[in-house]
Enzyme design. Structure first.
Site, PDB file in Angstrom:
ATOM      1  N   THR A 256     145.797  36.334  -1.592  1.00 59.82           N
ATOM      2  CA  THR A 256     145.504  37.422  -2.403  1.00 59.82           C
ATOM      3  C   THR A 256     146.008  38.746  -1.538  1.00 59.82           C
ATOM      4  OG1 THR A 256     143.568  36.402  -3.039  1.00 59.82           O
ATOM      5  CG2 THR A 256     143.563  38.718  -3.551  1.00 59.82           C
ATOM      6  N   SER A 471     129.855  41.109  -8.128  1.00 61.57           N
ATOM      7  CA  SER A 471     128.857  42.012  -8.336  1.00 61.57           C
ATOM      8  C   SER A 471     129.118  43.284  -7.423  1.00 61.57           C
ATOM      9  CB  SER A 471     127.356  41.556  -8.002  1.00 61.57           C
ATOM     10  OG  SER A 471     127.223  40.943  -6.677  1.00 61.57           O
TER      11      SER A 471
END
Length: 471
Positions: A256, A471
């Protein structure tokens, strides 16, 4: 090793589109004026523009800065590069999440991208347009908070609309705007939020701002990552500067990872592409945090040609000797910072494999050691459990000599010639393992090839960060 985009011929549809785009250039000034008025009206709908964005909280709230963090290097301006950031509201908390780079006309570009089977809309966009137009790239747009991957045609359309909005503001073709995204996979990019902020971001473009740009692209990173160097090309000084993001889902074949490196040297796109392919092997493809790679991994190099140095068209040109060394150093610095910021990491570990039968074999053994959960948790527990190293070396399924394997932690021998070292000291080894930076060396005893990789330890922090990532 990651592969650069193949220089395949454009499809008939792409050729027609590019031909029409160029043929209609005389009308673009009229369209541009109308488009700017529409963009301004859209920006008002999303709220008033701020003169400058407040600092905001970079990355994910509540994360402690990595104990392996390095200070920001105060990256200087690079001639022909302007930067600015903005806030499109792609996160629940307040932070900058969009970054724009503007490049001088005639800027060459090169890219190395993920080989992930899913890929992403911005990766597809860059590959397609670099295959036909890498010699004149005018802008780069990066967003954090949404990967725009696994989003099908709607995701591709969203990417195109953002590129088009920037192109109209900068008076260039949309294919001259490179795109990159990072964030949650499977969520469609809310492009209207970004295009609404493009006018104010463009107004703030300036030669500085590298640190703000590095912060705007962070996700679970805990510190901004930047590096720079000055090199000589035929007696002319040139600058190389770059930023990167990445903390988890980091492994060879990119990760990533988003990394963007710019120079004011004058280098052809073909030569730049060759250098990108060469040095990604020893930098971004030589680090691993957790063995996973993502759908959006992107490394892009840009050369503006604004330093006044002579143009170089061949990667092996002797005039690039110093430049090549400095470019690799900048890329390696950025790559190592990714590992230093590994999710939950407390240790930075260099692993060297020697005595292998081939370079590929050495790299596979190194990667197996670096990604072994048992090895990484031993590092976290400051336990010099060399038996776990032997386990990882053996399960790489590469040629080794059991009777000749030797293992060293720093300068301390754990094993020699297939057995525990005669001078092994548990006390000395335990003291060494308390260091933040560790070096592990393994000779597998079958040849002369070697490889080096960098990794980190695996702690409960990794579980905590990834257990509630969305979250």
């Amino acid at each position: 090793m990651s592969r650069a985009p193949k220089p395949t011929a454009a499809s008939p549809g792409e050729i027609v589109g590019q031909t029409l785009e160029r043929a209609l250039d005389p009308l673009r000034s009229v369209w541009r004026s109308a488009a700017l008025r529409r963009a301004d009206r859209q920006a008002i709908q999303f709220g008033p523009s701020a003169a400058a964005p407040p600092p905001g909280a970079p990355g994910k709230p509540g994360l402690a800065i990595s104990p392996n963090a390095v200070p920001w290097p105060d990256v200087p301006p690079v001639a022909g590069v302007d930067l600015a950031v903005g806030r499109a509201g792609l996160y629940k908390h307040e932070r900058d999440d969009v970054m724009v780079m503007r490049f001088a006309e005639g800027t060459a570009c090169a890219g190395v991208f993920t080989r992930h089977g899913v890929g992403s809309a911005p990766v597809d966009w860059c590959r397609r347009h670099l295959a036909v137009g890498a010699a004149d790239v005018r802008a780069l747009v990066v967003n954090a908070g949404c990967a725009n991957s696994f989003t099908g045609r709607p995701g591709a359309d969203a990417t195109r609309r953002v590129a088009s909005a920037v192109a109209k503001r900068l008076d260039c073709r949309q294919g001259q705007v490179m795109m990159a995204s990072t964030g949650v996979i499977g969520e469609l990019l809310p492009d209207a939020r970004i295009t609404a902020r493009i006018p104010e971001i463009i107004k703030r473009l300036s030669p500085g701002g590298w640190e703000g740009a590095a912060r705007a692209i962070m996700t679970t990173d805990t510190f901004p990552k930047g590096a720079w160097a000055e090199a000589q090309i035929d007696g002319h000084p040139v600058r190389i500067a770059g930023i990167a993001k990445g903390s988890g889902m980091v492994a060879p074949d990119m990760a990533t990872i988003l990394a963007f490196v710019a120079t004011d040297a004058a280098i052809s796109s073909a030569a730049l592409q060759a250098l990108a392919r060469l040095y990604v092997h020893t930098t971004f493809n030589a680090v691993t945090v957790d063995g996973d790679r993502s759908t959006n991994d992107t490394l892009m190099l840009f050369a503006t040609g604004k330093a006044g140095a002579p143009r170089v068209g061949r990667p092996g040109d002797a005039r690039l000797t110093d430049f090549r060394a400095k470019l690799e150093a900048v890329m390696l610095d950025l790559a190592q910072q990714l590992v230093r910021d590994g999710e939950g990491a407390t240790k930075f570990v260099k692993v060297t494999i020697t005595g292998a039968g081939s370079a590929a074999s050495a790299r596979k053994i190194a990667r197996t050691v670096c990604e072994s959960p048992l090895v990484k948790t031993a590092f976290a527990g400051e336990d010099a459990n060399w038996g776990r190293i032997v386990m990882a070396v053996g399960r790489a399924d590469e040629p080794i000599s059991r009777e000749r394997i030797s293992i060293r932690f720093g300068e301390l021998w754990a094993a020699r010639d297939g057995r525990i070292a005669p001078d092994y000291s548990e006390a000395a080894m335990s003291a060494y393992m308390k260091n933040r930076e560790l070096e592990l060396s393994v000779d597998v005893g079958v040849g002369r090839a070697s490889a080096v990789m960098w990794t980190c330890d695996l702690t409960h922090g990794y579980i905590s960060i990834n257990g509630d990532y969305r979250s």
